[in-house]
Scaffold this motif. Structure first.
Motif, PDB file in Angstrom:
ATOM      1  N   VAL A   4       0.572  -1.479  -0.351  1.00 45.11           N
ATOM      2  CA  VAL A   4       0.108  -0.077   0.026  1.00 45.11           C
ATOM      3  C   VAL A   4       0.872   1.166   0.169  1.00 45.11           C
ATOM      4  N   LEU A   5       0.582   2.112  -0.975  1.00 43.80           N
ATOM      5  CA  LEU A   5       1.410   3.412  -1.179  1.00 43.80           C
ATOM      6  C   LEU A   5       0.078   4.724  -0.421  1.00 43.80           C
ATOM      7  N   LEU A   6       1.072   5.140   0.604  1.00 39.95           N
ATOM      8  CA  LEU A   6       0.098   5.351   1.531  1.00 39.95           C
ATOM      9  C   LEU A   6       1.090   6.855   1.782  1.00 39.95           C
ATOM     10  N   THR A   7       0.698   7.660   0.977  1.00 37.19           N
ATOM     11  CA  THR A   7       0.574   9.489   0.611  1.00 37.19           C
ATOM     12  C   THR A   7       0.635  10.405   2.081  1.00 37.19           C
ATOM     13  N   GLY A   8       1.705  10.881   2.680  1.00 36.11           N
ATOM     14  CA  GLY A   8       1.370  11.452   4.105  1.00 36.11           C
ATOM     15  C   GLY A   8       1.364  10.676   4.768  1.00 36.11           C
ATOM     16  N   ALA A   9       2.152  10.074   4.759  1.00 32.59           N
ATOM     17  CA  ALA A   9       2.203   8.848   5.758  1.00 32.59           C
ATOM     18  C   ALA A   9       2.825   9.796   7.400  1.00 32.59           C
ATOM     19  N   THR A  10       3.328  10.440   7.350  1.00 37.82           N
ATOM     20  CA  THR A  10       3.441  11.046   8.516  1.00 37.82           C
ATOM     21  C   THR A  10       3.490  11.248   9.844  1.00 37.82           C
ATOM     22  N   SER A  11       2.081  12.097   9.381  1.00 39.51           N
ATOM     23  CA  SER A  11       2.214  12.999   9.838  1.00 39.51           C
ATOM     24  C   SER A  11       0.187  13.057  10.410  1.00 39.51           C
ATOM     25  N   ARG A  33       7.789  14.183   3.174  1.00 44.54           N
ATOM     26  CA  ARG A  33       8.665  14.995   2.791  1.00 44.54           C
ATOM     27  C   ARG A  33       9.737  15.014   3.327  1.00 44.54           C
ATOM     28  N   ASP A  34       9.815  15.051   4.869  1.00 41.10           N
ATOM     29  CA  ASP A  34      10.833  14.984   5.215  1.00 41.10           C
ATOM     30  C   ASP A  34      12.044  13.963   6.165  1.00 41.10           C
ATOM     31  N   GLU A  35      12.841  13.210   6.015  1.00 47.37           N
ATOM     32  CA  GLU A  35      13.293  11.755   5.679  1.00 47.37           C
ATOM     33  C   GLU A  35      13.179  11.550   7.404  1.00 47.37           C
ATOM     34  N   ALA A  36      13.897  12.209   8.148  1.00 54.27           N
ATOM     35  CA  ALA A  36      13.841  11.580   9.619  1.00 54.27           C
ATOM     36  C   ALA A  36      12.110  11.439   9.637  1.00 54.27           C
ATOM     37  N   LYS A  37      11.325  11.599   9.754  1.00 48.61           N
ATOM     38  CA  LYS A  37       9.552  11.347   9.915  1.00 48.61           C
ATOM     39  C   LYS A  37       9.716  10.356   8.280  1.00 48.61           C
TER      40      LYS A  37
END
Length: 259
Positions: A4-11, A33-37
């Motif tokens: 599953v590709l989930l965009t905006g998965a970091t917040s 967008r943020d590598e660390a996140k």
């Protein structure tokens, strides 16, 4: 094994969904967008017992959208969740542009998911049954095609709501196009003013929890449904009438590449 590709998965909603999709047996392609996140998101999926890989891309850049698609198109992708988005922004905020000069909310909330989905449709068709879930909003507003980029009358709320109407309209047009292929396309409003950074940035008091919106979204991703439907949480709902208007869809098709 399915991805599953989930965009905006970091917040926000995406961060809530990612570990649960992993627990459901899907390999989660964690986008942000943020590598660390992104690395944190992968770790959270793995800590919950799932499998995940991270992908960094700025969906406000067409080149990044294309690169993301190229990186995942050869995977066993069966689910695409277009969740990444830009909210209202700060009250009274100035008009913002994407890296390619498009009004930012139009670019990220509409142009990016359309472009990404088009690039991945051959993969989804090949791996059918497959599902496309577009995270939309009940907050929809008719589109002024004479001021599509809101250069004359900008307002962040208006920009957001027009982009979400267009996203719903595209979902319905795409579902019609994909009828009989085994690939479904649906759109939902997860919950109203969830307790997310997007809502807090606008200064809005949250009306609902991420748990509420997450549960509704997770159900739509994982459970078998029809296609070309709009949901308000767990319930089938009616979008703004313009979203199902074929004339409006035709006008959008003329100005949105890939619509």
């Amino acid at each position: 094994m399915s991805d599953v590709l989930l965009t905006g998965a970091t917040s926000g909603l995406g961060r809530w969904l990612a570990p649960r999709l992993g627990q459901a047996g899907l390999t989660v392609l964690v986008h942000g967008r943020d590598e660390a996140k992104v690395e944190r998101g992968v770790a959270e999926v793995e800590a919950a017992g799932g499998r995940a890989e991270g992908f960094v891309a700025d969906l406000a850049r067409r080149a990044d959208v294309d690169r993301l698609a190229a990186e995942v198109r050869d995977r066993p992708l069966t689910h695409l969740v277009n969740n990444a988005g830009v909210g209202f922004g700060e009250r009274g905020g100035a008009r913002e542009l994407s890296a390619d000069g498009e009004e930012l909310r139009w670019a990220v909330n509409l142009l990016a998911p359309v472009r990404l989905t088009r690039a991945l449709l051959p993969t989804l068709r090949a791996n059918a049954p497959a599902r496309i879930v577009n995270v939309g909003s009940l907050g929809q507003e008719p589109i002024d095609f004479d001021d599509l980029q809101l250069e004359a009358h900008y307002d962040g709320v208006r920009a957001y709501r027009r982009s979400k109407l267009a996203l719903a309209a595209w979902t319905f047009a795409l579902a019609d196009e994909l009828a009989g292929t085994g690939v479904t396309a649906n759109c939902l409003h997860p919950a109203t003013f969830m307790d997310t950074e997007m809502v807090r940035q606008y200064g809005q008091r949250p009306f609902s929890t991420v748990d509420e919106g997450g549960a509704a979204t997770l159900r739509l991703i994982l459970e078998e449904t029809g296609s070309g439907e709009f949901f308000d949480g767990h319930r089938a709902a009616a979008p703004h009438p313009d979203a199902r208007d074929l004339a409006v869809q035709a006008r959008l098709r003329a100005v949105v590449p890939g619509f």
